[in-house]
Design a protein around this motif. Sequence first.
Motif, PDB file in Angstrom:
ATOM      1  N   VAL A 129      21.115  42.008  40.350  1.00 52.57           N
ATOM      2  CA  VAL A 129      21.484  43.356  40.950  1.00 52.57           C
ATOM      3  C   VAL A 129      20.869  44.533  39.825  1.00 52.57           C
ATOM      4  CG1 VAL A 129      23.352  44.992  41.660  1.00 52.57           C
ATOM      5  CG2 VAL A 129      23.468  42.428  42.099  1.00 52.57           C
ATOM      6  N   ALA A 130      20.020  45.345  40.322  1.00 47.35           N
ATOM      7  CA  ALA A 130      19.250  46.184  39.322  1.00 47.35           C
ATOM      8  C   ALA A 130      18.624  45.312  38.123  1.00 47.35           C
ATOM      9  CB  ALA A 130      20.259  47.203  38.915  1.00 47.35           C
ATOM     10  N   ASP A 131      19.230  45.531  36.779  1.00 50.47           N
ATOM     11  CA  ASP A 131      18.818  44.836  35.629  1.00 50.47           C
ATOM     12  C   ASP A 131      19.987  44.019  35.190  1.00 50.47           C
ATOM     13  OD1 ASP A 131      20.520  46.709  34.634  1.00 50.47           O
ATOM     14  OD2 ASP A 131      19.368  47.545  33.237  1.00 50.47           O
ATOM     15  N   GLU A 132      20.753  43.396  36.008  1.00 51.98           N
ATOM     16  CA  GLU A 132      21.707  42.452  35.692  1.00 51.98           C
ATOM     17  C   GLU A 132      21.868  41.274  36.407  1.00 51.98           C
ATOM     18  OE1 GLU A 132      25.787  44.484  34.422  1.00 51.98           O
ATOM     19  OE2 GLU A 132      25.067  45.969  35.626  1.00 51.98           O
ATOM     20  N   ASN A 133      22.332  40.355  35.978  1.00 49.00           N
ATOM     21  CA  ASN A 133      22.603  38.869  36.449  1.00 49.00           C
ATOM     22  C   ASN A 133      24.107  38.673  36.736  1.00 49.00           C
ATOM     23  OD1 ASN A 133      19.868  38.306  35.908  1.00 49.00           O
ATOM     24  ND2 ASN A 133      20.615  37.549  33.826  1.00 49.00           N
ATOM     25  N   ILE A 134      24.469  39.002  38.104  1.00 43.33           N
ATOM     26  CA  ILE A 134      25.811  39.100  38.611  1.00 43.33           C
ATOM     27  C   ILE A 134      26.203  37.754  38.884  1.00 43.33           C
ATOM     28  CG2 ILE A 134      27.684  40.193  40.038  1.00 43.33           C
ATOM     29  CD1 ILE A 134      26.352  41.742  37.919  1.00 43.33           C
ATOM     30  N   ALA A 135      27.442  37.345  38.693  1.00 46.19           N
ATOM     31  CA  ALA A 135      27.899  35.942  39.452  1.00 46.19           C
ATOM     32  C   ALA A 135      27.837  36.108  40.824  1.00 46.19           C
ATOM     33  CB  ALA A 135      28.999  35.407  38.793  1.00 46.19           C
ATOM     34  N   ALA A 136      27.461  35.215  41.623  1.00 44.84           N
ATOM     35  CA  ALA A 136      27.578  35.326  42.975  1.00 44.84           C
ATOM     36  C   ALA A 136      29.167  35.090  43.533  1.00 44.84           C
ATOM     37  CB  ALA A 136      26.724  34.383  43.639  1.00 44.84           C
ATOM     38  N   SER A 137      29.354  35.412  44.568  1.00 44.13           N
ATOM     39  CA  SER A 137      30.829  35.224  45.284  1.00 44.13           C
ATOM     40  C   SER A 137      30.892  34.065  45.511  1.00 44.13           C
ATOM     41  CB  SER A 137      31.374  36.441  46.024  1.00 44.13           C
ATOM     42  OG  SER A 137      30.325  36.223  47.412  1.00 44.13           O
ATOM     43  N   PRO A 138      32.004  33.270  45.681  1.00 47.29           N
ATOM     44  CA  PRO A 138      32.185  31.991  46.526  1.00 47.29           C
ATOM     45  C   PRO A 138      31.791  32.011  47.871  1.00 47.29           C
ATOM     46  CG  PRO A 138      33.862  32.180  45.117  1.00 47.29           C
ATOM     47  CD  PRO A 138      33.165  33.414  45.017  1.00 47.29           C
ATOM     48  N   LEU A 139      32.021  33.250  48.551  1.00 45.86           N
ATOM     49  CA  LEU A 139      31.545  33.283  49.908  1.00 45.86           C
ATOM     50  C   LEU A 139      30.012  33.354  50.036  1.00 45.86           C
ATOM     51  CD1 LEU A 139      32.482  33.772  52.936  1.00 45.86           C
ATOM     52  CD2 LEU A 139      32.461  36.232  52.431  1.00 45.86           C
ATOM     53  N   MET A 140      29.406  33.966  49.127  1.00 43.07           N
ATOM     54  CA  MET A 140      28.095  34.016  49.241  1.00 43.07           C
ATOM     55  C   MET A 140      27.450  32.531  48.905  1.00 43.07           C
ATOM     56  SD  MET A 140      26.929  37.464  46.856  1.00 43.07           S
ATOM     57  CE  MET A 140      25.132  37.193  47.014  1.00 43.07           C
ATOM     58  N   VAL A 141      27.841  31.739  48.053  1.00 44.82           N
ATOM     59  CA  VAL A 141      27.535  30.416  47.692  1.00 44.82           C
ATOM     60  C   VAL A 141      27.646  29.625  48.914  1.00 44.82           C
ATOM     61  CG1 VAL A 141      27.909  28.274  46.653  1.00 44.82           C
ATOM     62  CG2 VAL A 141      27.924  30.708  45.448  1.00 44.82           C
ATOM     63  N   LYS A 142      28.770  29.682  49.693  1.00 42.97           N
ATOM     64  CA  LYS A 142      29.030  29.007  51.052  1.00 42.97           C
ATOM     65  C   LYS A 142      27.968  29.544  52.064  1.00 42.97           C
ATOM     66  CE  LYS A 142      32.909  28.102  54.062  1.00 42.97           C
ATOM     67  NZ  LYS A 142      34.210  28.460  54.497  1.00 42.97           N
ATOM     68  N   ALA A 143      28.090  30.771  52.110  1.00 47.57           N
ATOM     69  CA  ALA A 143      26.990  31.205  53.290  1.00 47.57           C
ATOM     70  C   ALA A 143      25.445  30.681  52.941  1.00 47.57           C
ATOM     71  CB  ALA A 143      26.987  32.529  53.128  1.00 47.57           C
ATOM     72  N   TRP A 144      25.000  30.756  51.775  1.00 52.19           N
ATOM     73  CA  TRP A 144      23.705  30.258  51.188  1.00 52.19           C
ATOM     74  C   TRP A 144      23.434  28.852  51.678  1.00 52.19           C
ATOM     75  CZ3 TRP A 144      23.608  32.493  45.695  1.00 52.19           C
ATOM     76  CH2 TRP A 144      23.495  33.949  45.787  1.00 52.19           C
ATOM     77  N   ARG A 145      24.630  27.908  51.382  1.00 47.36           N
ATOM     78  CA  ARG A 145      24.720  26.521  51.654  1.00 47.36           C
ATOM     79  C   ARG A 145      24.541  26.180  53.127  1.00 47.36           C
ATOM     80  NH1 ARG A 145      25.550  23.711  47.351  1.00 47.36           N
ATOM     81  NH2 ARG A 145      27.035  24.584  45.535  1.00 47.36           N
ATOM     82  N   ARG A 146      25.183  27.087  53.856  1.00 44.57           N
ATOM     83  CA  ARG A 146      25.003  26.863  55.374  1.00 44.57           C
ATOM     84  C   ARG A 146      23.733  27.203  56.000  1.00 44.57           C
ATOM     85  NH1 ARG A 146      29.094  27.650  59.248  1.00 44.57           N
ATOM     86  NH2 ARG A 146      30.357  26.456  57.768  1.00 44.57           N
ATOM     87  N   ALA A 147      23.341  28.332  55.285  1.00 48.40           N
ATOM     88  CA  ALA A 147      21.976  28.666  55.775  1.00 48.40           C
ATOM     89  C   ALA A 147      20.867  27.752  55.495  1.00 48.40           C
ATOM     90  CB  ALA A 147      21.525  30.187  55.492  1.00 48.40           C
ATOM     91  N   SER A 148      20.968  27.029  54.333  1.00 47.11           N
ATOM     92  CA  SER A 148      20.216  26.053  53.875  1.00 47.11           C
ATOM     93  C   SER A 148      20.189  24.676  54.633  1.00 47.11           C
ATOM     94  CB  SER A 148      20.114  25.867  52.518  1.00 47.11           C
ATOM     95  OG  SER A 148      19.644  27.157  51.737  1.00 47.11           O
ATOM     96  N   ASP A 149      21.166  24.544  55.436  1.00 42.63           N
ATOM     97  CA  ASP A 149      21.537  23.242  56.063  1.00 42.63           C
ATOM     98  C   ASP A 149      20.706  23.011  57.185  1.00 42.63           C
ATOM     99  OD1 ASP A 149      22.737  20.924  56.950  1.00 42.63           O
ATOM    100  OD2 ASP A 149      24.868  21.638  56.924  1.00 42.63           O
ATOM    101  N   PRO A 150      19.864  22.090  56.955  1.00 36.08           N
ATOM    102  CA  PRO A 150      19.022  21.800  58.394  1.00 36.08           C
ATOM    103  C   PRO A 150      20.055  21.240  59.486  1.00 36.08           C
ATOM    104  CG  PRO A 150      18.970  19.972  56.774  1.00 36.08           C
ATOM    105  CD  PRO A 150      19.579  20.982  55.979  1.00 36.08           C
ATOM    106  N   ALA A 151      21.314  20.906  59.324  1.00 31.30           N
ATOM    107  CA  ALA A 151      21.746  20.380  60.349  1.00 31.30           C
ATOM    108  C   ALA A 151      22.846  21.461  61.108  1.00 31.30           C
ATOM    109  CB  ALA A 151      22.715  19.034  59.922  1.00 31.30           C
ATOM    110  N   ARG A 152      22.957  22.634  60.282  1.00 29.67           N
ATOM    111  CA  ARG A 152      23.748  23.734  61.113  1.00 29.67           C
ATOM    112  C   ARG A 152      23.286  24.208  62.302  1.00 29.67           C
ATOM    113  NH1 ARG A 152      20.859  28.706  61.017  1.00 29.67           N
ATOM    114  NH2 ARG A 152      18.940  28.688  59.853  1.00 29.67           N
ATOM    115  N   GLU A 153      24.309  24.915  62.906  1.00 32.41           N
ATOM    116  CA  GLU A 153      23.898  25.223  64.340  1.00 32.41           C
ATOM    117  C   GLU A 153      23.108  26.521  64.218  1.00 32.41           C
ATOM    118  OE1 GLU A 153      27.612  25.854  66.647  1.00 32.41           O
ATOM    119  OE2 GLU A 153      28.423  23.796  66.419  1.00 32.41           O
TER     120      GLU A 153
END
Length: 222
Positions: A129-153
């Motif tokens: 984010v701009a010039d900082e490294n921000i810890a991603a929220s747990p919801l973001m991580v969950k969403a990334w995993r779902r989007a990367s799951d080839p078996a997702r609907e």
Amino acid sequence: MKDARGIKGTYYIASLIEEGEHERQDFKFAVPDARKIAHSLSAFANHSGGRLLIGVKDNGAIAGVRNDEDIYMVEMAAEIHCVPPQKVRITPFRVDGGLVVVRAEIDPSPVRPVEVREADGKLKAYYRVADENIAASPLMVKAWRRASDPARESMVRLDDAGRALLTLASRDGGADIEEVMLAAHLSRQGAEELAVSLYAMELVEFAYIGGRFKLTCPPVGS
């Protein structure tokens, strides 16, 4: 830094430094801690990629890299501390005065999240984010995993709750998950599951607004 003898980059490096630190660039005076460097690599990989300029102080002054240890630490950060391991392209440049600046580039990861194994053994993902490294929220991580799951609907039915979320996310300032819970009459688990599904469908995304990550709608035409 014998490998840098044939690479002259005074004006090129000066042009990069003139940009300052930003969403895709970070200055590093030195690399004493591989895990800390992994935070930057994770943040870039989870965003749109980026580069480290090693041997450059925060104020843009060139200090130079003294030996190959800094390169080794970056490679270790990418290969050992990042999960999954990442590839970095490392190029040393020689500038006026015989100093060497190392450019370490990383591409956006096709599979997110790219996490860092912290000292306590836990995994944590970062986002630039701009010039900082921000810890991603747990919801973001969950969403990334779902989007990367080839078996997702690939599709879900857009019901009243989904429309309520999209309405909130389309506002200036985006929406918190608590607002979605209230507007859609959902539990936290239900609201988060809905947000994750709509993210996987590319109907919502995350933006860092007011010191926290919020749900927003992608720009029209993106």
